[in-house]
Motif scaffolding. Structure first.
Motif, short mmCIF file in Angstrom:
data_model
loop_
_atom_site.label_atom_id
_atom_site.label_comp_id
_atom_site.label_asym_id
_atom_site.label_seq_id
_atom_site.Cartn_x
_atom_site.Cartn_y
_atom_site.Cartn_z
N ASN A 1 0.84 -1.21 0.00
CA ASN A 1 0.00 0.00 0.00
C ASN A 1 0.87 1.25 0.00
N GLY A 2 2.12 1.08 -0.42
CA GLY A 2 3.01 2.23 -0.51
C GLY A 2 3.43 2.80 0.83
N GLY A 3 3.21 2.04 1.90
CA GLY A 3 3.61 2.51 3.22
C GLY A 3 2.70 3.58 3.78
N GLU A 4 1.53 3.76 3.19
CA GLU A 4 0.57 4.74 3.72
C GLU A 4 -0.01 4.23 5.03
N ASP A 5 -0.47 5.17 5.85
CA ASP A 5 -1.07 4.82 7.12
C ASP A 5 -2.56 4.58 6.91
N TRP A 6 -2.98 3.33 6.88
CA TRP A 6 -4.39 3.03 6.64
C TRP A 6 -5.13 2.85 7.95
N ASP A 7 -6.36 3.37 8.01
CA ASP A 7 -7.15 3.24 9.24
C ASP A 7 -7.62 1.79 9.38
N PRO A 8 -8.11 1.42 10.58
CA PRO A 8 -8.46 0.02 10.83
C PRO A 8 -9.55 -0.54 9.91
N GLN A 9 -10.58 0.25 9.60
CA GLN A 9 -11.65 -0.27 8.72
C GLN A 9 -11.11 -0.55 7.32
N ARG A 10 -10.29 0.37 6.82
CA ARG A 10 -9.74 0.20 5.49
C ARG A 10 -8.79 -1.00 5.44
N THR A 11 -7.96 -1.12 6.47
CA THR A 11 -7.02 -2.24 6.55
C THR A 11 -7.78 -3.57 6.56
N ALA A 12 -8.82 -3.63 7.40
CA ALA A 12 -9.58 -4.87 7.53
C ALA A 12 -10.28 -5.23 6.23
N LYS A 13 -10.82 -4.23 5.54
CA LYS A 13 -11.52 -4.49 4.27
C LYS A 13 -10.55 -5.07 3.24
N ALA A 14 -9.36 -4.44 3.13
CA ALA A 14 -8.39 -4.90 2.14
C ALA A 14 -7.90 -6.31 2.46
N ILE A 15 -7.65 -6.57 3.75
CA ILE A 15 -7.18 -7.91 4.14
C ILE A 15 -8.28 -8.95 3.93
N GLY A 16 -9.52 -8.59 4.27
CA GLY A 16 -10.64 -9.51 4.05
C GLY A 16 -10.78 -9.88 2.58
N ASP A 17 -10.68 -8.88 1.72
CA ASP A 17 -10.74 -9.15 0.27
C ASP A 17 -9.63 -10.10 -0.15
N ALA A 18 -8.42 -9.85 0.34
CA ALA A 18 -7.27 -10.67 -0.05
C ALA A 18 -7.45 -12.12 0.41
N ILE A 19 -7.98 -12.30 1.63
CA ILE A 19 -8.17 -13.67 2.14
C ILE A 19 -9.21 -14.39 1.27
N GLU A 20 -10.28 -13.70 0.91
CA GLU A 20 -11.28 -14.34 0.05
C GLU A 20 -10.66 -14.75 -1.28
N GLN A 21 -9.81 -13.88 -1.82
CA GLN A 21 -9.15 -14.21 -3.09
C GLN A 21 -8.22 -15.42 -2.93
N LEU A 22 -7.40 -15.42 -1.87
CA LEU A 22 -6.47 -16.54 -1.65
C LEU A 22 -7.24 -17.85 -1.45
N GLU A 23 -8.35 -17.77 -0.70
CA GLU A 23 -9.11 -18.99 -0.42
C GLU A 23 -9.82 -19.51 -1.67
N SER A 24 -10.25 -18.59 -2.55
CA SER A 24 -10.92 -19.05 -3.78
C SER A 24 -9.91 -19.73 -4.71
N GLU A 25 -8.64 -19.33 -4.60
CA GLU A 25 -7.60 -19.93 -5.45
C GLU A 25 -7.09 -21.26 -4.90
N SER A 26 -6.87 -21.31 -3.55
CA SER A 26 -6.17 -22.48 -3.00
C SER A 26 -6.89 -23.20 -1.87
N GLY A 27 -8.13 -22.83 -1.60
CA GLY A 27 -8.87 -23.53 -0.55
C GLY A 27 -8.84 -22.76 0.76
N PRO A 28 -9.78 -23.10 1.65
CA PRO A 28 -9.92 -22.34 2.90
C PRO A 28 -8.78 -22.56 3.90
N PHE A 29 -8.53 -21.55 4.70
CA PHE A 29 -7.58 -21.69 5.81
C PHE A 29 -8.34 -22.25 7.01
N ASP A 30 -7.77 -23.26 7.66
CA ASP A 30 -8.41 -23.83 8.85
C ASP A 30 -8.29 -22.87 10.04
#
Lengths: 323, 257
Positions: B90-119
């Protein structure tokens, strides 16, 4: 009419002392904002409504439900989210403890609202506030844009005091609609490992740092702590060396202590440790290094070797106690 | 038990010593003379993930949202045994907690759709620097998974995760159905140091890039400031054993004897 709502933290029917700080802060805030002060408790009413009243609460929402009779972050957070939706407070306040922050974060996630953790100062209107970073070593001024402002107050940032004119503490039952599946994060068991005084409640803490030298060398610190009815604490370097269990660690990633007296032995006072110890009412540093951070921040110091000083102090204590 | 898939979230933070200084624009910690590390709670989360995979078999992944330089922390995690690494730059920008959580949630959904769920997904209880106490909780809610913070003990069973949380006089026990999310605290374990073999192997680990995108939330930084420190004039009670009497006088004065 809108209000300031305080989230009361409790364990098995007993209010957490940190909630008194939250109530005191929220009362002053509500007064300056011209809003009524209300509170919410989780589980059956056990005298906490009257207790909240002594701190100024007018109405106490009692969320009595089978899923709330013991702590569960999701059930408590969902209940708070429903109470916020139904009662529309302007500001919601909890104490910045493990549970306080966790329940507010759970509610914030459900309401899709921002949540500002560990505030030390809040402007009237709550559009701007100061909060802690780095466990309190640094402060951050933030602006908050939200229809309901969720915040917790940093532990020990506000002194608790009962209201000059108590509130009614009127009980108002609140019935949340909770899915049985929320039982998935409810406490199922407890393991009690110590009884009596604990590190966070001890009137005296004898802390040892890297300067103590080994696990065995803590025996004199244990003896002195015992004589004074206190507990032994330590710095992060010590737990990293495996000399003491992590539960003894005082600091940003360990326990926050607030004893009447903290005796810091051979502790340099890096910020990681200092933020966990700075709420101590008095500090005595024992250190050979007069320039150590802990020595310059302490009210009293002995510039000597802890290995000879502690036995000498212990002998003097025994002498005066007639032991 | 089937092999486990565990995801651990980490954050690159400065490693301050005795004092934290602020940049002239009051927006950042002055890191000119500082090294970087991951938050201490997260070091234990990484070690915990490696131990669980050693015990049960499977694969572990580490993910960070931060500057490109956070590759250093991802490779450190790989050097002690994490298998896969994901960088959300994210270029080292300071992201607030809601924004951080949204981006991470999106990434986890993407990773899980590619390689299966994390236990199991592990967060640190809070980040060492901004200390918002909420990103893991927001992500877990978004994924519809159970989440408990403050965890200092983890056992993974076929159908559940048993987690322990330290409280004042002992610990609380939680039993979460899988898949679960936990926020862990330092003290979960004593993290190992990387071996030379681990360091060499970590250089070969491929860093997968996931582009973060999320709107700002409702909390915004105005400026950083240093807390007012009460300067105390330290009273020196002595330099050797003869100071013991003065020390115990102080105990009496404070009423702790």
């Amino acid at each position: 009419m809108t209000s300031v709502l305080v989230v009361i933290e409790s364990d098995q029917g007993a209010m957490a002392p940190a909630s008194h700080e939250a109530l005191t802060f929220a009362r002053d805030y509500a007064t300056s904002a011209g809003l009524p002060l209300n509170a919410i408790i989780f589980g059956a009413e056990s005298g906490m409504a009257a207790e909240a009243g002594t701190y100024g609460a007018a109405t106490v929402h009692v969320a009595d439900h089978a899923l709330l009779d013991d702590f569960g972050p999701e059930a408590w957070g969902e209940t708070l989210a429903q109470a916020v939706t139904q009662t529309a407070p302007a500001v919601v306040v909890s104490c910045g403890t493990d549970r306080g922050n966790e329940v507010l974060a759970q509610a914030a996630a459900r309401l899709d609202l921002p949540f500002v953790a560990n505030c030390t100062e809040v402007d009237t209107g709550a559009a701007e506030m100061t909060r802690t970073q780095w466990g309190g070593s640094l402060l951050e001024r933030v602006s908050l844009n939200a229809p309901t402002r969720l915040l917790s107050i940093a532990p020990h940032a506000f002194d608790a005091s009962p209201a000059p004119a108590p509130g009614a503490g009127m009980v108002m039952p609140f019935a949340p609609v909770l899915d049985d599946s929320l039982a998935r994060t409810k406490v199922v068991d407890r393991v009690v490992t110590s009884s009596g005084v604990t590190l966070s409640t001890a009137p005296v803490v004898v802390g040892g740092g890297r300067g103590v030298g080994s696990a065995e060398a803590y025996a004199p610190l244990e003896e002195l702590a015992e004589l004074l009815g206190g507990k032994v604490g330590c710095s992060r370097a010590v737990t990293n060396n495996g000399w003491r269990p992590h539960s003894d660690q005082v600091g940003q990633t360990g326990t926050r202590i607030a004893p009447e007296l903290y005796i810091a032995c051979g502790i340099s006072g890096a910020i990681q440790h200092w933020v966990g110890a700075k709420a101590s009412k008095n500090i005595l540093a024992i250190n050979t290094d007069a320039e150590a951070n802990m020595v310059t921040k302490a009210g009293h110091a002995v510039l000597g070797d802890l290995h000879t000083m502690i036995p000498a102090i212990t002998a003097e204590v025994k002498k005066r106690k007639g032991l | 038990m089937a092999e486990l898939r565990i995801l651990t979230l980490i954050k690159r933070v400065p490693a301050p010593g005795a004092r934290i200084n602020i940049t002239d624009d009051e927006q950042f910690v002055n890191t000119q003379n500082l090294g970087f590390t991951m938050s201490p709670h997260e070091e234990c989360a990484v070690e915990g993930a490696v131990q669980l995979i050693e015990e049960h078999g499977g694969e572990s992944t580490v993910l960070t949202l931060g500057p490109a330089e956070a590759e250093e922390q991802l490779r450190y995690a790989a050097s002690i045994g994490i298998n896969q690494a994901v960088l959300m730059d994210n270029g080292g920008e300071d992201w607030d907690p809601q924004r951080t959580a949204k981006a991470i949630g999106d990434a986890i959904e993407q990773l899980e759709s590619e390689s299966g769920p994390f236990d199991l997904i592990l967060f640190g209880n809070e980040s060492a620097d901004s200390g918002g106490f909420q990103v893991g909780i927001r992500v877990a809610h978004r994924l519809g998974r159970p989440m408990v913070n403050g965890i200092k003990g983890i056992e993974v069973h076929d159908d559940k995760v048993v987690a322990k949380r330290e409280v004042d006089a002992g610990s609380e026990v939680y039993e979460l159905p899988r898949p679960a999310v936990l926020g862990v605290k330092e003290g979960l374990n004593l993290p190992r140091y990387p071996t030379m073999k681990g360091r060499l192997a970590s250089k070969k680990v491929e860093i997968n890039a996931v582009a973060p995108a999320a709107d700002a939330g409702g909390q915004a930084k105005v400026r950083l400031l240093r807390p007012v420190e009460t300067v105390s004039e330290t009273v020196i009670l002595g330099t050797d054993e003869s100071a013991a009497a003065a020390v115990v006088d102080l105990f009496e004065e404070l009423g702790v004897l």
